[in-house]
Scaffold this motif. Structure first.
Motif, PDB file in Angstrom:
ATOM      1  N   GLU A   1       0.850  -1.194   0.000  1.00  0.00           N
ATOM      2  CA  GLU A   1       0.000   0.000   0.000  1.00  0.00           C
ATOM      3  C   GLU A   1       0.882   1.240   0.000  1.00  0.00           C
ATOM      4  N   GLY A   2       0.399   2.314  -0.638  1.00  0.00           N
ATOM      5  CA  GLY A   2       1.087   3.589  -0.607  1.00  0.00           C
ATOM      6  C   GLY A   2       2.005   3.808  -1.793  1.00  0.00           C
ATOM      7  N   ILE A   3       2.892   4.794  -1.652  1.00  0.00           N
ATOM      8  CA  ILE A   3       3.866   5.135  -2.695  1.00  0.00           C
ATOM      9  C   ILE A   3       5.214   5.370  -2.027  1.00  0.00           C
ATOM     10  N   VAL A   4       6.257   4.838  -2.634  1.00  0.00           N
ATOM     11  CA  VAL A   4       7.627   5.035  -2.155  1.00  0.00           C
ATOM     12  C   VAL A   4       8.388   5.780  -3.244  1.00  0.00           C
ATOM     13  N   ILE A   5       9.146   6.793  -2.825  1.00  0.00           N
ATOM     14  CA  ILE A   5       9.965   7.569  -3.751  1.00  0.00           C
ATOM     15  C   ILE A   5      11.423   7.132  -3.605  1.00  0.00           C
ATOM     16  N   LEU A   6      12.074   6.853  -4.735  1.00  0.00           N
ATOM     17  CA  LEU A   6      13.492   6.516  -4.743  1.00  0.00           C
ATOM     18  C   LEU A   6      14.296   7.777  -5.044  1.00  0.00           C
ATOM     19  N   GLY A   7      15.402   7.946  -4.344  1.00  0.00           N
ATOM     20  CA  GLY A   7      16.222   9.119  -4.557  1.00  0.00           C
ATOM     21  C   GLY A   7      17.703   8.810  -4.442  1.00  0.00           C
ATOM     22  N   VAL A   8      18.515   9.665  -5.043  1.00  0.00           N
ATOM     23  CA  VAL A   8      19.978   9.546  -4.951  1.00  0.00           C
ATOM     24  C   VAL A   8      20.553  10.923  -4.645  1.00  0.00           C
ATOM     25  N   ASN A   9      21.713  10.929  -4.015  1.00  0.00           N
ATOM     26  CA  ASN A   9      22.419  12.181  -3.744  1.00  0.00           C
ATOM     27  C   ASN A   9      23.319  12.514  -4.922  1.00  0.00           C
ATOM     28  N   VAL A  10      23.201  13.739  -5.398  1.00  0.00           N
ATOM     29  CA  VAL A  10      24.004  14.226  -6.513  1.00  0.00           C
ATOM     30  C   VAL A  10      24.906  15.343  -5.973  1.00  0.00           C
ATOM     31  N   PRO A  11      26.220  15.226  -6.192  1.00  0.00           N
ATOM     32  CA  PRO A  11      27.122  16.275  -5.698  1.00  0.00           C
ATOM     33  C   PRO A  11      26.676  17.667  -6.149  1.00  0.00           C
TER      34      PRO A  11
ATOM     35  N   LYS B   1      24.084  19.185  -5.789  1.00  0.00           N
ATOM     36  CA  LYS B   1      22.650  19.359  -6.035  1.00  0.00           C
ATOM     37  C   LYS B   1      21.816  18.792  -4.889  1.00  0.00           C
ATOM     38  N   GLY B   2      22.386  17.863  -4.149  1.00  0.00           N
ATOM     39  CA  GLY B   2      21.633  17.231  -3.067  1.00  0.00           C
ATOM     40  C   GLY B   2      20.848  16.034  -3.566  1.00  0.00           C
ATOM     41  N   LYS B   3      19.830  15.695  -2.823  1.00  0.00           N
ATOM     42  CA  LYS B   3      19.029  14.513  -3.154  1.00  0.00           C
ATOM     43  C   LYS B   3      18.030  14.840  -4.265  1.00  0.00           C
ATOM     44  N   ILE B   4      17.991  13.953  -5.274  1.00  0.00           N
ATOM     45  CA  ILE B   4      16.996  14.095  -6.346  1.00  0.00           C
ATOM     46  C   ILE B   4      16.192  12.804  -6.432  1.00  0.00           C
ATOM     47  N   ASN B   5      14.943  12.939  -6.804  1.00  0.00           N
ATOM     48  CA  ASN B   5      14.073  11.777  -6.976  1.00  0.00           C
ATOM     49  C   ASN B   5      14.318  11.162  -8.342  1.00  0.00           C
TER      50      ASN B   5
END
Length: 134
Positions: free
Chosen positions: A55-65, A67-71
């Protein structure tokens, strides 16, 4: 503990499983709930479970030098994620954050791989996963 009433046969990944295989899978699994914005796991974290979003929604993200975290994507019910739990070095390649209240089926990777090793109709044996390139 997984309730006996949980029906995972509706999800694509489970359509090829027998009733016995489904019962085995559920017997080793747990259901975990997470609130909005909860971090399920972080990038480069060692993982020991494979997840199925119930149930629900999960967002995946990575850290970009600089720029910070992006989805980079979203996970919706029925999808499997945290695949890194099955492959050395068992480190996540992205973070996973609840975008809404979520429930996941947490499948212990070690137990799942042992099941694969003993029942080739259930999944891929470890010996095939780790074959060296020719």
């Amino acid at each position: 503990m997984v309730p006996a009433t949980l029906d995972i046969q509706e999800f694509q990944f489970a359509k090829g499983l027998t009733d016995t295989q489904t019962k085995i899978l559920l017997s080793i699994s747990d259901i975990k709930s997470h609130s909005v914005k909860a971090l399920l796991f972080d990038e480069f974290q060692e993982l020991d479970s494979l997840f199925v979003l119930l149930e629900g929604i999960v967002i995946l993200g990575v850290n970009v030098p600089k720029k910070g975290k992006i989805n980079i994507g979203s996970i919706h019910p029925g999808s499997i994620f945290a695949w890194s739990a099955l492959f050395p070095p068992y480190l996540s390649t992205a973070s996973a954050t609840a975008h809404a209240p979520v429930k996941v089926l947490a499948i212990p990777a070690g137990k799942l791989l042992s099941i694969f090793d003993n029942d080739y109709t259930f999944g891929c044996p470890r010996s095939l996963i780790y074959l060296p390139k020719a």
